[in-house]
Design a protein around this motif. Structure first.
Motif, short mmCIF file in Angstrom:
data_model
loop_
_atom_site.label_atom_id
_atom_site.label_comp_id
_atom_site.label_asym_id
_atom_site.label_seq_id
_atom_site.Cartn_x
_atom_site.Cartn_y
_atom_site.Cartn_z
N ASP A 115 0.82 -1.21 0.00
CA ASP A 115 0.00 0.00 0.00
C ASP A 115 0.86 1.26 0.00
O ASP A 115 0.40 2.33 -0.37
CB ASP A 115 -0.91 0.02 1.24
N GLY A 116 2.10 1.12 0.41
CA GLY A 116 3.00 2.27 0.37
C GLY A 116 3.36 2.63 -1.06
O GLY A 116 3.48 3.78 -1.42
N ASP A 157 -0.61 -5.39 5.17
CA ASP A 157 -1.97 -4.94 5.38
C ASP A 157 -3.05 -5.96 5.06
O ASP A 157 -3.74 -6.45 5.94
CB ASP A 157 -2.20 -3.71 4.52
N GLY A 227 1.16 0.82 11.60
CA GLY A 227 0.05 0.85 10.65
C GLY A 227 -0.63 -0.50 10.62
O GLY A 227 -0.62 -1.25 11.61
N THR A 228 -1.17 -0.86 9.49
CA THR A 228 -1.95 -2.10 9.41
C THR A 228 -1.05 -3.33 9.49
O THR A 228 -1.39 -4.32 10.15
CB THR A 228 -2.76 -2.11 8.10
N ALA A 229 0.11 -3.27 8.87
CA ALA A 229 1.01 -4.44 8.88
C ALA A 229 1.43 -4.78 10.30
O ALA A 229 1.36 -5.94 10.74
CB ALA A 229 2.24 -4.15 8.01
N SER A 302 -4.51 -0.06 13.61
CA SER A 302 -5.00 0.46 12.33
C SER A 302 -6.52 0.42 12.20
O SER A 302 -7.16 -0.60 12.50
CB SER A 302 -4.41 -0.37 11.18
N ASN A 304 -8.00 0.06 9.55
CA ASN A 304 -8.38 -0.93 8.54
C ASN A 304 -8.95 -2.19 9.17
O ASN A 304 -9.71 -2.93 8.56
CB ASN A 304 -7.16 -1.28 7.66
N GLU A 488 -7.38 3.73 0.25
CA GLU A 488 -6.95 4.59 1.35
C GLU A 488 -6.69 5.99 0.78
O GLU A 488 -6.15 6.12 -0.33
CB GLU A 488 -5.64 4.05 1.96
N HIS A 490 -4.77 8.30 2.18
CA HIS A 490 -3.72 8.74 3.09
C HIS A 490 -2.95 9.95 2.57
O HIS A 490 -2.37 10.72 3.33
CB HIS A 490 -2.79 7.55 3.30
N SER A 515 -5.01 5.16 5.75
CA SER A 515 -3.95 4.24 6.08
C SER A 515 -3.95 4.00 7.59
O SER A 515 -4.39 4.87 8.35
CB SER A 515 -2.62 4.88 5.67
N GLY A 516 -3.43 2.83 7.99
CA GLY A 516 -3.26 2.62 9.43
C GLY A 516 -2.24 3.61 9.98
O GLY A 516 -2.17 3.83 11.17
N ALA A 517 -1.49 4.21 9.05
CA ALA A 517 -0.45 5.15 9.49
C ALA A 517 -0.95 6.59 9.46
O ALA A 517 -0.20 7.52 9.66
CB ALA A 517 0.78 5.01 8.60
O1 LIG Z 1 -2.64 0.84 6.45
C1 LIG Z 1 -1.41 1.05 6.43
O2 LIG Z 1 -0.63 0.82 7.35
C2 LIG Z 1 -0.88 1.74 5.21
O3 LIG Z 1 -1.61 1.34 4.07
C3 LIG Z 1 0.56 1.51 4.97
O4 LIG Z 1 0.78 0.14 4.69
C4 LIG Z 1 0.88 2.38 3.81
O5 LIG Z 1 1.96 1.99 3.17
C5 LIG Z 1 1.04 3.81 4.22
O6 LIG Z 1 0.78 4.59 3.13
C6 LIG Z 1 2.47 4.05 4.67
O7 LIG Z 1 2.63 5.33 5.12
P1 LIG Z 1 3.27 6.46 4.21
O8 LIG Z 1 2.48 6.48 2.94
O9 LIG Z 1 3.08 7.63 5.11
O10 LIG Z 1 4.69 6.11 3.97
#
Ligand SMILES: O=C(O)[C@H](O)[C@@H](O)[C@H](O)[C@H](O)COP(=O)(O)O
Ligand code: SF4
Length: 608
Positions: A115-116, A157, A227-229, A302, A304, A488, A490, A515-517
């Motif tokens: 997802d990043g 994620d 975050g989600t991971a 997260s 999510n 997402e 984000h 995002s979870g972040a």
């Molecule tokens: O849910 C999540 O944890 C996000 O999807 C994460 O996996 C994603 O990669 C973020 O976008 C990372 O954060 P940045 O985009 O701020 O680097």
């Protein structure tokens, strides 16, 4: 260990009652699978020969059924820094299997999206549905029916939720998740965010932004924000699906190798041929799901998982909803602050006491069920221990008596917040998730005029044109599962963060995800029903217009507008885009259930 907290008991009993019939159907199916498809006995000689033709040194052992044959289901690829180490795992795991008169074979690979990498562009519209593609790919791997146990190699994620869903349909077998560990910490997340906001304001160059990002994400291993991971790793500990303490041990270290080796050895013990049979279907019950919810809330995990937990639960015949999460949130204190909910990352969290601390505190306060079946020998208590190497041998010791850093880890008695990390907000605009743990409590209630958008790019354009420099509720609709796959959003965090830092009261309302972040900006996300019409009836967001007063509040749980929507026509829905493979997921969009039910066409069509 204290008595289980009344709220935890109440929610668990409500879930068990609600799930009585679906859980019975699930366990009945698992019993039939165990009778029909275990031990490879039903396979023909030709089936078997195909199955071990390329097994090399393990051929005789598999053919002669001398011991358990372990399925390695792997999400290896080089795109996810977290999954890159898996490339070296299968050969090692086969060696470790032979040590205990077992064998291991790569049953199949599952796709894994980073997802990043896809954040902010069309690829992200495949993200949520990739979870279901992973579940289906897990089933394809396990459908060879050559196996006595499952080692699930996935971290990120949608990958862990997808593996859980797929593996549960083979829940007559034991399953252990095998993480690879977080990458070493890079520049601080605060520094990373600062450069992003400067870039969003045109005060940093693309070269400076890339240098900053590359100093944050710099090597193999899981990204170090919570975050989600990394919420997945926490949940696998709370659900008893890890070797205890596997979550955050660094990759490619002697301790990591011994933990992975222990997972292979343990799988040989807990299969039907082992002496301690622990099928996944028995490990993942309502108590395990509640333990995962509590862990998510206590650590500010997260958002999510407000979608994935109901989906994973459904795969085990368990029905979880947002009222359950909300009621638990009111009873579960926030005892961990890991970026974006704090300044430290998961490496700092691990060093301060990590998962052993969290489990010890939650068990001690009766906030999680201790009387649960886990893959480890001694129930949930084993997860209040941290792994270490004693003379090169894997051992466990109790969690530290005091937090190694009380800006990151606190006790249940003296938490960061009395309220867990996530609340349900609802009203005449629908039901939504509001993550409180990353938001300043002074911003838990926002009431302001709406600016309504149908895509995230228009928000960025309006920001750059200076149209959002005021108190504003930014509404981004037609981002739900059936509209465009519920991406997402984000990338909106930096511009909305700039507006907030300029002193405006800002919030986001969307039927999409974050995002979870994602952190600091108050957001009501996963709005259900989504704006796109279902059975000819659009969701409330479709009727909103610029200037409508919208209120969202985690304090009183509201998501509403003072505008009278009843006499209005809905906004026309955007036409679904093609390209980046999105057209191949039309069937997932067409049949997707609501976010509160997991956002899955696969589960809806399966009647789960
Ligand atoms: O849910 C999540 O944890 C996000 O999807 C994460 O996996 C994603 O990669 C973020 O976008 C990372 O954060 P940045 O985009 O701020 O680097
Ligand atoms: S944590 Fe997110 S950004 Fe990092 S590798 Fe996993 S999916 Fe990609």
């Amino acid at each position: 260990m204290s008595q289980t907290a009344p709220a935890v008991l109440r929610v668990t009993e409500r879930i068990e009652t609600r799930s009585k019939d679906s859980r019975a159907r699930y366990l009945g199916m698992i019993a039939r699978e165990a009778d029909r498809h275990a031990d490879r006995g039903f396979l023909s000689c030709s089936n078997l020969a195909h199955g071990f033709a390329a097994a090399g040194p393990d051929k005789a052992a598999i053919a002669g059924m001398r011991g358990p044959n372990i399925a390695l289901v792997t999400a290896y690829n080089d795109m996810l820094s977290a999954h890159q180490p898996y490339g070296r795992y299968p050969e090692r795991m086969k060696l470790w299997a032979r040590e205990v008169r077992a064998t291991a074979q790569v049953a199949g690979g599952v796709p894994a999206m980073c997802d990043g990498v896809t954040q902010g562009f069309a690829g992200m519209e495949l993200s949520l549905f990739s979870r279901d593609a992973i579940a289906m790919s897990t089933a394809i791997a396990m459908s060879h029916a050559m196996f006595d146990g499952m080692a699930l190699l996935g971290i990120c994620d949608k990958i862990v939720p997808g593996l859980v869903i797929g593996a549960l349909r083979f829940g007559h077998l034991p399953a252990i998740f095998v993480p690879s560990g977080p990458m070493p910490s890079g520049i601080s997340n605060k520094e990373k965010q600062q450069v992003r906001q400067l870039y969003a304001e045109g005060k940093a160059s693309r070269e400076e932004l890339l240098a900053s990002e590359s100093a944050s994400y710099h090597s193999a291993g899981t990204c170090t924000f919570y975050g989600t991971a990394n919420s997945n790793q926490m949940m696998m500990e709370l659900m008893g699906l890890h070797i205890p303490g596997a979550a955050f041990v660094p990759p490619d270290t002697p301790l990591r190798n011994e933990i992975t080796r222990a997972a292979v050895h343990r799988l040989a013990q807990i299969g039907r041929k082992g002496h301690d049979y622990r099928p996944m279907a028995q490990v993942v019950d309502a108590k395990a799901i509640v333990n995962a919810c509590v862990g998510l809330l206590a650590t500010g995990g997260s958002t999510n998982h407000a979608i994935h937990l109901p989906a994973m639960a459904r795969a085990a015949g368990i029905l979880l909803d947002w009222e359950d999460l909300d009621e638990l949130s009111a009873a579960v204190p926030l005892i961990a602050r890991v970026y974006p909910n704090g300044s430290g990352d998961v490496n700092h969290f691990h060093a301060a006491g990590g998962m052993a601390w969290v489990v010890h505190e939650l068990l001690g306060a009766g906030l999680i069920h201790g009387d649960v079946l886990t893959v480890a020998e001694h129930g949930m208590a084993a997860y209040a221990q941290e792994p270490f190497l004693e003379d090169a041998t894997l051992a466990w010791r109790p969690a530290p008596k005091t937090s190694g850093d009380d800006t990151m880890l606190r006790t249940v008695a003296h938490p960061f917040l009395a309220d867990g990390g996530m609340r349900l907000v609802q009203g005449n605009l629908g039901r939504a998730t509001f993550k409180t743990s990353a938001v300043d409590p002074g911003r838990w209630t926002i009431e302001a005029p709406a600016r309504v958008f149908d895509d995230q790019e228009s928000v960025t354009a309006a920001f750059k044109a200076g149209e959002l420099d005021r108190d504003v509720v930014v509404v981004v609709r037609f981002q739900g599962p059936r509209a465009n796959g519920m991406p997402e959003l984000h990338k909106l965090t930096p511009p909305l963060g700039v507006l907030q830092d300029r002193g405006f009261r800002v919030a986001l309302v969307t039927d999409g995800r974050m995002s979870g972040a994602s952190g600091k900006v108050p957001a009501a996300i996963h709005v259900t029903p989504e704006a796109l019409a279902k059975d000819g009836k659009p969701g409330p967001l479709a009727y909103l217009r610029d200037g409508d007063i919208v209120r969202l509040s985690a304090e009183d749980g509201t998501l509403s507008t003072t505008a009278d929507l009843s006499a209005r026509d809905p906004a026309p829905a955007p036409v679904a885009d093609v390209g980046m493979g999105r057209e191949l997921f039309a069937m997932f969009r067409l049949g997707a259930g609501g976010a509160e039910q997991g956002g899955s066409a696969m589960l809806e069509a399966a009647g789960l």
